[in-house]
Design an enzyme around this catalytic site. Structure first.
Site, PDB file in Angstrom:
ATOM      1  N   ASN A  37       0.719  -1.177   0.016  1.00  0.00           N
ATOM      2  CA  ASN A  37      -0.095   0.058   0.192  1.00  0.00           C
ATOM      3  C   ASN A  37       0.746   1.165   0.031  1.00  0.00           C
ATOM      4  OD1 ASN A  37      -2.294   1.323   0.055  1.00  0.00           O
ATOM      5  ND2 ASN A  37      -2.897   0.936   2.202  1.00  0.00           N
ATOM      6  N   HIS A 122     -14.875  -4.833  10.921  1.00  0.00           N
ATOM      7  CA  HIS A 122     -14.702  -3.471  11.344  1.00  0.00           C
ATOM      8  C   HIS A 122     -15.734  -2.722  11.810  1.00  0.00           C
ATOM      9  CE1 HIS A 122     -10.282  -3.256   9.461  1.00  0.00           C
ATOM     10  NE2 HIS A 122     -10.539  -4.337  10.155  1.00  0.00           N
ATOM     11  N   ARG A 147     -14.017  -5.730  15.570  1.00  0.00           N
ATOM     12  CA  ARG A 147     -13.036  -4.542  16.093  1.00  0.00           C
ATOM     13  C   ARG A 147     -13.916  -3.250  16.086  1.00  0.00           C
ATOM     14  NH1 ARG A 147      -8.234  -2.066  12.087  1.00  0.00           N
ATOM     15  NH2 ARG A 147      -9.941  -0.384  11.738  1.00  0.00           N
ATOM     16  N   TYR A 159      -7.837   7.271  13.828  1.00  0.00           N
ATOM     17  CA  TYR A 159      -7.314   6.220  13.078  1.00  0.00           C
ATOM     18  C   TYR A 159      -8.753   5.000  12.944  1.00  0.00           C
ATOM     19  CZ  TYR A 159      -6.256   1.343  11.376  1.00  0.00           C
ATOM     20  OH  TYR A 159      -6.531   0.165  11.059  1.00  0.00           O
ATOM     21  N   ASP A 210      -7.590  -1.749  17.665  1.00  0.00           N
ATOM     22  CA  ASP A 210      -6.543  -1.485  16.960  1.00  0.00           C
ATOM     23  C   ASP A 210      -5.819  -0.156  17.623  1.00  0.00           C
ATOM     24  OD1 ASP A 210      -4.313  -1.212  15.159  1.00  0.00           O
ATOM     25  OD2 ASP A 210      -5.322  -1.896  13.596  1.00  0.00           O
ATOM     26  N   HIS A 212      -2.783   0.854  16.703  1.00  0.00           N
ATOM     27  CA  HIS A 212      -2.279   1.201  15.542  1.00  0.00           C
ATOM     28  C   HIS A 212      -0.720   2.019  15.685  1.00  0.00           C
ATOM     29  CE1 HIS A 212      -2.471   2.298  10.884  1.00  0.00           C
ATOM     30  NE2 HIS A 212      -2.859   1.305  10.958  1.00  0.00           N
ATOM     31  N   GLU A 236      -4.463  -4.434  19.486  1.00  0.00           N
ATOM     32  CA  GLU A 236      -3.627  -4.697  18.196  1.00  0.00           C
ATOM     33  C   GLU A 236      -2.409  -3.582  18.368  1.00  0.00           C
ATOM     34  OE1 GLU A 236      -5.851  -5.311  14.890  1.00  0.00           O
ATOM     35  OE2 GLU A 236      -4.150  -4.385  13.648  1.00  0.00           O
ATOM     36  N   GLU A 262       1.294  -6.859  11.404  1.00  0.00           N
ATOM     37  CA  GLU A 262       1.046  -6.482  10.172  1.00  0.00           C
ATOM     38  C   GLU A 262       2.106  -5.944   9.299  1.00  0.00           C
ATOM     39  OE1 GLU A 262      -2.655  -4.153  11.233  1.00  0.00           O
ATOM     40  OE2 GLU A 262      -1.629  -2.447  10.380  1.00  0.00           O
ATOM     41  N   ARG A 283       0.129 -11.524  13.791  1.00  0.00           N
ATOM     42  CA  ARG A 283      -0.798 -10.631  12.655  1.00  0.00           C
ATOM     43  C   ARG A 283       0.054 -10.474  11.481  1.00  0.00           C
ATOM     44  NH1 ARG A 283      -5.053  -8.477  11.905  1.00  0.00           N
ATOM     45  NH2 ARG A 283      -4.649  -6.487  11.301  1.00  0.00           N
ATOM     46  N   HIS A 312      -3.256 -10.623   9.056  1.00  0.00           N
ATOM     47  CA  HIS A 312      -3.786  -9.274   8.419  1.00  0.00           C
ATOM     48  C   HIS A 312      -4.871  -9.663   7.194  1.00  0.00           C
ATOM     49  CE1 HIS A 312      -2.306  -5.149   6.851  1.00  0.00           C
ATOM     50  NE2 HIS A 312      -3.249  -4.979   7.383  1.00  0.00           N
ATOM     51  N   GLU A 339      -9.003 -11.368  10.036  1.00  0.00           N
ATOM     52  CA  GLU A 339      -9.715 -10.316   9.803  1.00  0.00           C
ATOM     53  C   GLU A 339     -10.351 -10.259   8.518  1.00  0.00           C
ATOM     54  OE1 GLU A 339      -6.687  -7.018   9.028  1.00  0.00           O
ATOM     55  OE2 GLU A 339      -8.179  -5.400   9.512  1.00  0.00           O
ATOM     56  N   TRP A 402       1.392   6.893  12.398  1.00  0.00           N
ATOM     57  CA  TRP A 402      -0.166   6.884  12.034  1.00  0.00           C
ATOM     58  C   TRP A 402      -0.980   5.733  12.403  1.00  0.00           C
ATOM     59  CZ3 TRP A 402      -2.590   3.778   8.124  1.00  0.00           C
ATOM     60  CH2 TRP A 402      -4.115   3.956   8.043  1.00  0.00           C
TER      61      TRP A 402
HETATM   62  C1  GCO Z   1      -5.751  -3.342   9.972  1.00  0.00           C
HETATM   63  C2  GCO Z   1      -4.733  -2.490   9.438  1.00  0.00           C
HETATM   64  C3  GCO Z   1      -5.133  -1.724   8.266  1.00  0.00           C
HETATM   65  C4  GCO Z   1      -3.633  -0.998   7.960  1.00  0.00           C
HETATM   66  C5  GCO Z   1      -3.639  -0.933   6.532  1.00  0.00           C
HETATM   67  C6  GCO Z   1      -2.185  -0.118   6.126  1.00  0.00           C
HETATM   68  O1  GCO Z   1      -5.619  -3.772  11.266  1.00  0.00           O
HETATM   69  O2  GCO Z   1      -6.445  -3.673   9.176  1.00  0.00           O
HETATM   70  O3  GCO Z   1      -4.267  -1.610  10.750  1.00  0.00           O
HETATM   71  O4  GCO Z   1      -6.234  -1.014   8.455  1.00  0.00           O
HETATM   72  O5  GCO Z   1      -3.835   0.524   8.469  1.00  0.00           O
HETATM   73  O6  GCO Z   1      -3.501  -2.306   6.001  1.00  0.00           O
HETATM   74  O7  GCO Z   1      -2.224  -0.126   4.458  1.00  0.00           O
HETATM   75 MG    MG Z   2      -4.100  -2.920  12.205  1.00  0.00          MG
END
Ligand code: GCO
Ligand code: MG
Length: 402
Positions: A37, A122, A147, A159, A210, A212, A236, A262, A283, A312, A339, A402
């Site tokens: 990504n 989600h 989640r 986020y 999450d 993040h 997470e 991830e 993950r 992931h 997920e 981020w």
């Molecule tokens: C998740 C992830 C994603 C990431 C994304 C970045 O738990 O699914 O945190 O949402 O932010 O894969 O490219």
């Molecule tokens: Mg994540």
């Protein structure tokens, strides 16, 4: 059988995907996902210029040897670009082998060790009532694990919360946007969110969250502790994992289960976390972690320590990676959860597939190989467009995770 040719398909049906198609001299082909990504063309160039020329004429059944050739043979190791390129080849070769043997891929990985795979959806909202509404919508769709992310008062773009009520999608076309973050406001808010959600949904739904990578270890420890009454399935990415010792500190303070991985691209990113039992769920991503060959080894190592998987499965991984995760997950004994962030209808149309969701569970389907194809005519109507993940700053302007 020999590898006759290989080529890339770049497309952007609502978001960018890089797909590798390997053809054999017997007419069987395999697909591999190479999407990283926000850095898509780096992997495409790595494959085109450095990997594909080395594949032609090789035996596609020699998956381990080709994996080692691309990993050790390059001399330069690891990194998301390299490992995504290796994964694309690896997954395409597993697809070819299973198709050639006329069997679903999971049969080559040990066979089914469960009937279905628990998945998590989600849910998100701009505030607590919005998040609760979203959780309820997912419960109505049969999800057993959800989640939950919510906007934080006084933080302009939290986020996991999309703009304008759309499904959450982490990439944006054009240059990176910037969002603001306040750990202090978040830490005060998150327990209130989970208290409200737990009260509303009762005890039987699994709740996940999450972080993040946004907290320091001691902040994550505080959060884990404050969420204990709401017994999360996991928290997470509590803290960036480059310094794996940080997880020891979190572990000393809380029984909230921890998931991470991830952004890992090698088993070695997870080695200390697993052998010290500082995490509960691994993950890693099939595509960024080096493919099925690499992830099977990582999962087997994790099994020894009772660490389970939670591969992931965000929308920036194509349906090819989703299928690979499902075939591997249904076969290994230490599968934990998968997920499930559904792709848009258009992306699903570009990648017709046999995997399916029903009543809180997914399964990879029984088609030979991965069970995913690509509609190249449709893909051709949606050319690649530059896109980035957002970047985040603290309220004082300092750049942060981020
Ligand atoms: C998740 C992830 C994603 C990431 C994304 C970045 O738990 O699914 O945190 O949402 O932010 O894969 O490219
Ligand atoms: Mg994540």
């Amino acid at each position: 059988m020999k590898i006759a040719s290989a080529r890339l398909i770049l497309c952007s049906p609502d978001r960018n995907f890089v797909t590798l198609r390997i053809e054999t001299d017997e007419g069987i082909y395999g697909l591999g996902d190479a999407t990283l990504n926000g850095r898509e063309l780096a992997v495409a160039a790595y494959l085109e210029e450095h990997v594909i020329p080395c594949l032609i004429g090789r035996d596609p059944f020699a998956i381990e040897d080709i994996w080692q050739y691309l990993y050790r043979g390059a001399y330069w190791r690891r990194g998301p670009v390299t490992m995504s390129a290796i994964a694309a080849v690896d997954v395409a070769l597993w697809d070819i082998k299973a198709k050639a043997l006329d069997t679903p891929l999971y049969n080559l990985l040990g066979g089914k060790s469960r009937q279905g795979m628990l998945v998590y959806a989600h849910a998100n909202g701009a505030d607590i009532p919005g998040a609760i509404e979203s959780v309820k919508r997912h419960i109505d769709q049969g999800y057993l694990a959800i989640r939950v992310q919510s906007g934080v008062p006084g933080v302009n773009a939290s986020y996991g919360v999309p703009k304008g009520g759309k499904a959450y999608e982490p990439a944006e076309r054009g240059l990176p946007s910037e969002s603001l973050w306040s750990t202090e406001r978040y830490l005060n808010f998150a327990p209130k969110l989970f208290e409200a959600v737990r009260m509303e949904v009762g005890e039987d739904i699994h709740l996940l969250h999450d972080l993040h990578h946004r907290l320091t270890p001691i902040e994550a420890a505080r959060l884990g502790k404050s969420l204990e009454p709401y017994h999360l399935f996991w928290m997470e990415d509590p803290t960036p994992a480059e310094n794996q010792d940080g997880f020891r500190l979190i572990r000393q303070h809380t029984t909230t289960p921890v998931a991470t991985g991830e952004v890992f691209n090698s088993f070695w990113d997870a080695h200390d976390l697993i052998r010290n039992q500082w995490i509960d769920y691994l993950r890693m991503t099939i595509v960024h972690g080096g493919g099925i060959t690499a992830l099977k080894k990582a999962a087997d190592f994790a099994a020894v320590y009772q660490v389970r998987t939670g591969f992931h499965g965000a929308t920036d991984l194509s349906p090819v990676t989703m299928a690979a995760a499902l075939h591997l997950g249904i076969a290994i004994h230490n599968f934990g959860i998968q997920e499930h962030m559904p792709h848009t209808p258009l992306a699903d149309q570009v990648f017709p597939h046999h995997y399916r969701y029903e009543g809180g569970y997914m399964d990879p389907g029984d088609a030979p190989g991965l069970g995913v194809s690509i509609d190249e005519d449709l893909a051709g109507q949606y050319p690649y467009q530059r896109a980035y993940l957002p970047v985040a700053r603290k309220l004082d302007g300092t750049l942060t995770d981020w």
